[in-house]
Design a protein around this motif. Sequence first.
Motif, short mmCIF file in Angstrom:
data_model
loop_
_atom_site.label_atom_id
_atom_site.label_comp_id
_atom_site.label_asym_id
_atom_site.label_seq_id
_atom_site.Cartn_x
_atom_site.Cartn_y
_atom_site.Cartn_z
N VAL A 4 0.86 -1.18 0.00
CA VAL A 4 0.00 0.00 0.00
C VAL A 4 0.90 1.24 0.00
CG1 VAL A 4 -1.74 1.29 1.27
CG2 VAL A 4 -1.81 -1.23 1.24
N TYR A 33 -9.36 1.16 3.65
CA TYR A 33 -9.65 1.74 4.96
C TYR A 33 -8.73 2.95 5.21
CZ TYR A 33 -10.89 -3.25 5.56
OH TYR A 33 -11.38 -4.52 5.40
N TYR A 35 -7.43 5.06 8.58
CA TYR A 35 -7.37 5.10 10.04
C TYR A 35 -6.67 6.38 10.50
CZ TYR A 35 -8.38 0.04 10.30
OH TYR A 35 -8.95 -1.21 10.22
N PRO A 43 -4.67 2.81 16.24
CA PRO A 43 -5.41 3.37 15.11
C PRO A 43 -6.92 3.31 15.33
CG PRO A 43 -3.72 1.85 14.35
CD PRO A 43 -3.81 1.70 15.83
N LEU A 45 -10.56 3.59 13.08
CA LEU A 45 -11.11 3.60 11.72
C LEU A 45 -11.90 4.88 11.48
CD1 LEU A 45 -11.60 1.94 9.08
CD2 LEU A 45 -13.76 1.22 10.13
N GLN A 48 -14.38 3.28 5.57
CA GLN A 48 -14.09 2.05 4.82
C GLN A 48 -14.84 2.10 3.50
OE1 GLN A 48 -15.39 -1.60 6.72
NE2 GLN A 48 -15.33 -2.68 4.76
N VAL A 55 -18.71 1.91 2.92
CA VAL A 55 -19.33 0.87 3.75
C VAL A 55 -19.60 1.39 5.15
CG1 VAL A 55 -19.01 -1.40 4.78
CG2 VAL A 55 -18.29 -1.00 2.42
N LEU A 91 -3.29 6.43 8.48
CA LEU A 91 -2.91 5.15 7.88
C LEU A 91 -3.97 4.71 6.88
CD1 LEU A 91 -1.89 3.26 11.14
CD2 LEU A 91 -0.33 4.11 9.40
N GLN A 98 -14.28 -7.72 1.90
CA GLN A 98 -14.79 -7.50 3.25
C GLN A 98 -14.76 -8.84 4.00
OE1 GLN A 98 -18.15 -4.45 3.46
NE2 GLN A 98 -18.57 -5.54 1.57
N GLN A 104 -5.86 -7.21 6.53
CA GLN A 104 -5.64 -5.83 6.13
C GLN A 104 -4.14 -5.58 6.01
OE1 GLN A 104 -7.71 -2.84 8.38
NE2 GLN A 104 -9.58 -4.04 8.51
N PHE A 106 -1.31 -2.63 5.62
CA PHE A 106 -1.22 -1.20 5.92
C PHE A 106 -0.11 -0.52 5.12
CE2 PHE A 106 -4.00 -0.40 9.57
CZ PHE A 106 -4.36 -1.70 9.92
N GLY A 107 -0.35 0.75 4.82
CA GLY A 107 0.67 1.59 4.24
C GLY A 107 1.53 2.21 5.33
N GLY A 109 1.78 5.29 6.20
CA GLY A 109 1.14 6.39 6.91
C GLY A 109 1.65 7.76 6.51
N TYR B 37 -0.59 -6.88 16.00
CA TYR B 37 0.11 -6.18 14.94
C TYR B 37 1.40 -5.60 15.51
CZ TYR B 37 -3.69 -6.15 11.50
OH TYR B 37 -4.64 -6.50 10.57
N ARG B 43 6.57 2.84 10.79
CA ARG B 43 5.12 3.03 10.93
C ARG B 43 4.27 2.01 10.17
NH1 ARG B 43 5.95 8.73 9.95
NH2 ARG B 43 4.81 8.51 7.99
N GLN B 44 4.87 1.14 9.40
CA GLN B 44 4.07 0.18 8.64
C GLN B 44 3.58 -0.93 9.57
OE1 GLN B 44 5.28 0.20 4.90
NE2 GLN B 44 3.53 -0.94 4.15
N MET B 45 2.28 -1.02 9.72
CA MET B 45 1.68 -2.04 10.59
C MET B 45 1.78 -3.40 9.89
SD MET B 45 0.05 -0.60 13.32
CE MET B 45 -1.57 -1.29 13.63
N ASP B 100 -20.14 -9.40 6.53
CA ASP B 100 -19.33 -8.65 5.59
C ASP B 100 -19.24 -7.17 5.91
OD1 ASP B 100 -20.10 -10.53 2.56
OD2 ASP B 100 -18.72 -10.85 4.21
N ASN B 103 -16.46 -4.44 9.80
CA ASN B 103 -15.01 -4.54 9.72
C ASN B 103 -14.32 -3.58 10.67
OD1 ASN B 103 -14.02 -6.35 7.33
ND2 ASN B 103 -15.94 -5.43 6.74
N PHE B 107 -8.40 -1.22 18.27
CA PHE B 107 -7.01 -1.41 18.67
C PHE B 107 -6.81 -0.98 20.13
CE2 PHE B 107 -4.62 -2.33 14.80
CZ PHE B 107 -5.53 -2.01 13.81
#
Lengths: 115, 117
Positions: A4, A33, A35, A43, A45, A48, A55, A91, A98, A104, A106-107, A109, B37, B43-45, B100, B103, B107
Motif C-alpha cells: 500500500v 480503509y 485510520y 489506530p 477507523l 471504509q 461501507v 494510515l 470484506q 488488512q 497497511f501503508g 502512513g 500487529y 510506521r508500517q503495521m 461482511d 469490519n 485497537f
Amino acid sequence: EAGVAQSPRYKIIEKRQSVAFWCNPISGHATLYWYQQILGQGPKLLIQFQNNGVVDDSQLPKDRFSAERLKGVDSTLKIQPAKLEDSAVYLCASSRGQGNINEQFFGPGTRLTVL
Amino acid sequence: AQTVTQSQPEMSVQEAETVTLSCTYDTSESDYYLFWYKQPPSRQMILVIRQEAYKQQNATENRFSVNFQKAAKSFSLKISDSQLGDAAMYFCAYRSWGGDNNNDMRFGAGTRLTVKP
C-alpha cells in the motif's frame, strides 16, 4: 506484490488550512480503509470503502473530513479546515474483500502536524 | 462497544530471551477475531498473528504464540528467542465476527517493546 502506497509521508500545516492525503492500495484489493492514529493511541477507523462505495463512515468527522475513491482504486482523504487535534498519523489499509478473514495490509502512513 | 486494553505501555527483553505482552478486551459477543500487529519506527503495521475465538487451540507463528483465554477475555503474545528486529510497538486488536459489513477493528493503545543486545 507492491504494498500500500501513501503520500506524502509528512505534512505540516497551520490550523484552518486544508490538506489532502493520497492512498494507492494493493492491486486487486477491493476494500480500502483510512485510520487515524493519534500519538500514544492505537489506530481508529475513519472510513471504509468497498470498491468505490462507502461501507462505514460512522467515525468520520464529516464537518471537516471527506474521502473519496472515485474509480474504486486510489483514494484521497481531505481535511478542511484542520484543527490542532487533527495532528496524527493517517494510515491507509487495503484487503481483498470484506469480512473478517481478509487480512488488512497497511501503508506507511502520513504524519500530519497542525500548528 | 468493544474495548481493548494493553496495560503495559513499555516492555523490554534481553536478546534471545522470552517476553510476554498482555492484552485484555471487553465484549458481549461470542464470535470474533483477535490480532497482534507490529508497528516498527517506519510506521508500517504488520500482522504478527491472528486468533479466531471459536478455536480453542492457541495460534502460533514461528517464534510468536498467543495464550488465548476466552473466559477471562485475555489474549497475550509470547515472543520467544527475541531478536533485535522485534523491537517495535505492538498493538492488540479486536474485530467482530459480524458479517461482511462489520469490519471495525478496535485497537489497544500499544506496548513499546525494546530488545537489549
